[in-house]
Scaffold this motif. Structure first.
Motif, PDB file in Angstrom:
ATOM      1  N   ILE A  93       0.846  -1.195   0.000  1.00 46.13           N
ATOM      2  CA  ILE A  93       0.000   0.000   0.000  1.00 46.13           C
ATOM      3  C   ILE A  93       0.885   1.250   0.000  1.00 46.13           C
ATOM      4  CG2 ILE A  93      -1.657   1.369   1.332  1.00 46.13           C
ATOM      5  CD1 ILE A  93      -2.882  -1.232   2.314  1.00 46.13           C
ATOM      6  N   HIS A  94       1.909   1.220   0.854  1.00 41.36           N
ATOM      7  CA  HIS A  94       2.832   2.357   0.940  1.00 41.36           C
ATOM      8  C   HIS A  94       3.584   2.555  -0.371  1.00 41.36           C
ATOM      9  CE1 HIS A  94       5.943   5.033   2.595  1.00 41.36           C
ATOM     10  NE2 HIS A  94       6.820   4.248   1.978  1.00 41.36           N
ATOM     11  N   GLY A  97       1.421   3.277  -3.431  1.00 44.63           N
ATOM     12  CA  GLY A  97       0.909   4.635  -3.294  1.00 44.63           C
ATOM     13  C   GLY A  97       1.926   5.667  -3.754  1.00 44.63           C
ATOM     14  N   LEU A 109      -7.504  -1.027  -4.463  1.00 41.85           N
ATOM     15  CA  LEU A 109      -6.848  -2.044  -3.647  1.00 41.85           C
ATOM     16  C   LEU A 109      -7.876  -2.730  -2.752  1.00 41.85           C
ATOM     17  CD1 LEU A 109      -3.621  -0.129  -2.572  1.00 41.85           C
ATOM     18  CD2 LEU A 109      -3.815  -1.918  -4.313  1.00 41.85           C
ATOM     19  N   THR A 111      -8.368  -5.778   0.227  1.00 44.80           N
ATOM     20  CA  THR A 111      -7.728  -6.670   1.187  1.00 44.80           C
ATOM     21  C   THR A 111      -8.796  -7.299   2.077  1.00 44.80           C
ATOM     22  OG1 THR A 111      -7.371  -4.875   2.762  1.00 44.80           O
ATOM     23  CG2 THR A 111      -5.601  -5.306   1.217  1.00 44.80           C
ATOM     24  N   ARG A 128      -3.835  -2.730   7.281  1.00 49.21           N
ATOM     25  CA  ARG A 128      -4.625  -2.707   6.047  1.00 49.21           C
ATOM     26  C   ARG A 128      -5.245  -1.342   5.753  1.00 49.21           C
ATOM     27  NH1 ARG A 128      -4.343  -7.783   7.904  1.00 49.21           N
ATOM     28  NH2 ARG A 128      -4.376  -9.490   6.386  1.00 49.21           N
ATOM     29  N   GLY A 130      -5.719   2.086   4.236  1.00 50.09           N
ATOM     30  CA  GLY A 130      -5.222   2.561   2.951  1.00 50.09           C
ATOM     31  C   GLY A 130      -5.749   1.743   1.790  1.00 50.09           C
ATOM     32  N   SER A 131      -6.263   0.547   2.078  1.00 53.05           N
ATOM     33  CA  SER A 131      -6.966  -0.225   1.053  1.00 53.05           C
ATOM     34  C   SER A 131      -8.288   0.459   0.754  1.00 53.05           C
ATOM     35  CB  SER A 131      -7.231  -1.653   1.537  1.00 53.05           C
ATOM     36  OG  SER A 131      -6.043  -2.299   1.911  1.00 53.05           O
ATOM     37  N   THR A 372      -3.600   6.623  -1.748  1.00 51.68           N
ATOM     38  CA  THR A 372      -3.650   5.715  -0.607  1.00 51.68           C
ATOM     39  C   THR A 372      -3.174   6.457   0.647  1.00 51.68           C
ATOM     40  OG1 THR A 372      -1.400   4.926  -1.007  1.00 51.68           O
ATOM     41  CG2 THR A 372      -3.186   3.729  -2.090  1.00 51.68           C
ATOM     42  N   PRO A 374      -2.101   5.068   4.180  1.00 54.33           N
ATOM     43  CA  PRO A 374      -1.877   4.084   5.240  1.00 54.33           C
ATOM     44  C   PRO A 374      -1.887   4.746   6.611  1.00 54.33           C
ATOM     45  CG  PRO A 374      -0.198   3.945   3.503  1.00 54.33           C
ATOM     46  CD  PRO A 374      -0.945   5.208   3.281  1.00 54.33           C
TER      47      PRO A 374
END
Length: 441
Positions: A93-94, A97, A109, A111, A128, A130-131, A372, A374
């Protein structure tokens, strides 16, 4: 959105996570082509394990996290389903992004959790954040997840109630008749009454306990010679699984003196085994949810305690807790309907809400999709984030570490450096002496 045929990239790092992620992809994007990517780790599924799921991807590749970031399929996909450990989810994600900053298109994204969530709830959820969609397996989980997200300032709308994606199969058609209280059930059909024990790689964990489980299975088979007793194994010899298995049942079975003829080891797809099952027995395997969904009688064993460490506390209100002694006497547990409904069992189309959420997010104007976000960032948790990223060959900048970089140490070196006492404070006292000897040597 990418041009041409809509596509979903499915990333998995083990057999069970491939089953979950591929099944999710089919549920939320049934018309999409699937690009399967498997992380090159110790638990990478074999071709047999991949094929066993029954979903044939359009393309496949085994990659590292660094290679995934350079994969054109990922950047042009419509959806990316991350079926990996939480640390890998956050790392991607990081890093993705960072790669997508300023891009007119980025995939959604997705998850979630492979099985029932009975431990590390906060830990897993924060990894998780940021998904675009975090799939909860039932209403009970969705309520818990949203509560955590509200408390940390994450968007609770990202939590979408769905279900375990592999629940399905034909409803149970018993070959026998229940007694007045669910006891004294005798087979009347063409096939014998079949008891299936769904093994788990780590519960129970000790050699003595696992040998004891086999002895109980053998005893049950001898007490009920008209029954077939199956031991459903997760993998064939030499194959890796999501959780490391010590003291395999296959090896211990070979040590049994004169095992009864109606006690058999079986492999293969759990769904096919459930097709011939009349009583599913386990400590806390996700197979129990598949069994309950079909209406197959299910027993959650209490012989080793009802404990958070075993995961069987999840079934505390289900009506399914039972001991081998009770099963030997003929008990057939019946699930509590209210409990089953709250855990997502029996829903006809549990992924409708997820598909609606995806359609809503896709309807946004091109280039307006939010980046994103996170929970863990270089500003809020640099040490933790850097540790997770470096284990996967990535830096805080979201890019590959230089080849000469002193990356995360091997598993053994990490154990030694951290110290046996600190690592095994949760109970692994038998392993600590080994670690100390390694450290001294």
């Amino acid at each position: 959105m990418g041009s041409g045929t809509p596509r979903v990239v499915v990333l998995a790092d083990s057999d069970s996570r491939w089953k979950w992620a591929a099944s999710v992809a089919r549920r939320i994007a049934p018309e999409h082509a699937i690009d399967a990517r498997f992380l090159a780790v110790a638990t990478t599924p074999t071709e047999r394990q991949i094929a066993e799921v029954g979903i044939v991807p359009d393309t496949t590749a085994v990659v590292s996290c660094v290679e995934l970031l350079d994969d054109p399929a990922v950047h042009t996909a419509d959806l990316v389903v991350l079926g990996t450990t939480g640390g890998t989810v956050l790392s991607l994600i990081h890093s993705l992004g960072v790669a997508w900053e300023g891009s007119p298109h980025r995939p959604l994204l997705v998850t979630g959790y492979v099985g029932v969530v009975y431990e590390n709830l906060v830990d897993g959820l924060l990894l998780r954040v940021g998904s675009d969609l975090i799939l909860a397996n039932c209403a009970h989980d969705a309520e818990r997840f949203r509560s955590v997200y509200r408390s940390i300032g994450a968007d609770p709308e990202d939590i979408v109630e769905a279900g375990l994606p592999f629940l399905g199969g034909d409803p149970y058609d018993p070959p026998a008749v229940f007694g007045t209280h669910g006891r004294d059930r005798q087979p009347t059909g063409a096939r014998p009454f079949t008891v299936t024990f769904a093994v788990q790689p780590s519960v129970p964990g000790t050699r003595a306990a696992r040998s004891g489980m086999l002895e109980k299975l053998a005893r049950h088979a001898r007490l009920h010679p008209d029954r077939e007793v199956l031991i459903k194994l997760r993998n064939r010899p030499g194959e890796a699984v999501t959780h490391t298995e010590r003291h395999s049942y296959q090896s211990l079975y070979e040590e049994l003196p004169n095992p009864p003829a109606n006690l058999t080891l079986v492999y293969g797809d759990m769904g096919e085994v459930l097709d011939r099952t009349d009583l599913l027995v386990t400590v806390s395997s996700t197979a129990a949810m598949e069994s309950i969904h079909r209406g197959i009688p299910t027993a959650i064993l209490t012989d080793y305690g009802v404990r958070e460490a075993h995961g069987n506390h999840y079934f505390i209100h289900s009506g399914l807790l039972a001991s081998w002694a009770e099963l030997d006497k003929g008990l057939i547990p019946a699930v509590d309907p209210g409990w089953a409904a709250s855990r997502g069992v029996g829903h006809q189309d549990p992924y409708a809400a997820a598909r609606a959420r995806i359609a809503e997010l896709r309807a946004a104007a091109p280039g307006t999709r939010a980046p994103t976000h996170p929970y863990y960032t270089p500003q809020s948790a640099a040490d933790y984030l850097e540790t997770l990223l470096s284990r996967r060959g990535l830096g805080l900048d979201g890019k590959a570490l230089p080849p000469s970089h002193d990356r995360a140490p091997t598993a053994v070196r990490r154990l030694i450096r951290r110290g046996a006492g600190g690592l095994y404070q949760v109970g692994r006292k038998r392993v600590a002496p080994v670690i100390r000897r390694l450290a001294k040597g």
